[in-house]
Design an enzyme around this catalytic site. Structure first.
Site, PDB file in Angstrom:
ATOM      1  N   LYS A  16       0.855  -1.193   0.000  1.00  0.00           N
ATOM      2  CA  LYS A  16       0.000   0.000   0.000  1.00  0.00           C
ATOM      3  C   LYS A  16       0.888   1.239   0.000  1.00  0.00           C
ATOM      4  O   LYS A  16       1.824   1.344   0.794  1.00  0.00           O
ATOM      5  CB  LYS A  16      -0.855   0.050   1.268  1.00  0.00           C
TER       6      LYS A  16
HETATM    7  C1  E4P Z   1      -7.610   2.405   5.183  1.00  0.00           C
HETATM    8  O1  E4P Z   1      -7.436   1.240   4.874  1.00  0.00           O
HETATM    9  C2  E4P Z   1      -8.485   2.810   6.284  1.00  0.00           C
HETATM   10  O2  E4P Z   1      -9.817   2.530   5.986  1.00  0.00           O
HETATM   11  C3  E4P Z   1      -8.226   4.216   6.689  1.00  0.00           C
HETATM   12  O3  E4P Z   1      -7.649   4.166   7.989  1.00  0.00           O
HETATM   13  C4  E4P Z   1      -9.391   5.138   6.687  1.00  0.00           C
HETATM   14  O4  E4P Z   1     -10.324   4.737   7.614  1.00  0.00           O
HETATM   15  P1  E4P Z   1     -10.822   5.759   8.695  1.00  0.00           P
HETATM   16  O5  E4P Z   1     -11.433   6.930   7.970  1.00  0.00           O
HETATM   17  O6  E4P Z   1     -11.835   4.982   9.482  1.00  0.00           O
HETATM   18  O7  E4P Z   1      -9.616   6.142   9.507  1.00  0.00           O
END
Ligand code: E4P
Length: 219
Positions: free
Chosen positions: A86
């Site tokens: 990633k």
């Molecule tokens: C990425 O894989 C995650 O979903 C990222 O942390 C964003 O999620 P969040 O908006 O719940 O932090």
């Protein structure tokens, strides 16, 4: 739609992976921090995830320059051939993704908030993009519409959409309807997918009538 789990919490992951319904696990530094996993513990976490049923594990780079991200991407991929690297959708990150793609390393461009970044990720040869649905919506934009536009942008390319920052089971249904190939879900949203009181009521009815039916099928 392919489902992934967006957590590094082993206690949360174990029962969900055991269902066999989730293809793998996505992580990032925020997710690791929330679960108390240090960077030097990532190799152990990755090994544990594969033992417990993950088919793919997405591990995020933590460096900033294209050269450093490229080198880190190769190190992460060296952990296991089922690791996908990633990389955040910065200019440096996209530059590194182009190089990693050329070297045959599968990548996911993450923290995508705008369809223009989907165009760049496809041009970089990324295997996936991860739009942050919840964060786009919480910033006052139409997150579902933005994701649907990204799906259209990527049609006919080899880059697929794995939606992250998903806030509800209902959003997951909308995403599947709009053509997103995959979503990565928090433990809470993943568990919410299984909740349907009418199914519970039907199963209770099935159980209630069993005593009147005699022995089990097959003895
Ligand atoms: C990425 O894989 C995650 O979903 C990222 O942390 C964003 O999620 P969040 O908006 O719940 O932090």
């Amino acid at each position: 739609m392919d489902l992934y789990l967006d957590t590094a919490d082993r206690a949360e992951l174990e029962p969900l992976l055991a269902t066999g319904l989730f293809r793998g696990v996505t992580t990032n530094p925020l997710i690791l921090a929330r679960s108390g996993v240090r960077l030097d513990e990532v190799p152990d976490l990755v090994a544990w995830l594969f033992v417990h049923g993950a088919g793919e594990v997405f591990v995020q780079t933590t460096t900033e320059s294209a050269d450093a991200i490229e080198a880190e991407g190769h190190r992460l991929r060296g952990l296991d051939p089922r690791v996908v690297v990633k990389v955040p959708a910065t200019r440096e990150g996209l530059t590194a993704v182009r190089r990693l793609s050329d070297a045959g390393v599968p990548t996911l461009v993450t923290a995508v908030h705008n369809p223009r970044q989907a165009i760049l990720a496809a041009s970089a040869g990324a295997s996936w993009i991860a739009p942050y649905l919840g964060r786009v919506s919480e910033a006052g934009r139409d997150g579902l519409q933005a994701v649907a536009q990204m799906v259209r942008v990527l049609a006919g390319t080899s880059t697929r959409t794995l939606v992250a920052s998903v806030r509800s089971a209902e959003d997951t249904v909308r995403l599947a309807t709009d053509g997103a190939e995959a979503a990565t879900l928090s433990g809470a949203v993943a568990r919410e997918l299984f909740v349907e009181p009418l199914t519970d009521a039907a199963v209770a009815q099935f159980s209630e009538c069993l005593p009147s039916l005699g022995a089990r099928v097959g003895g």
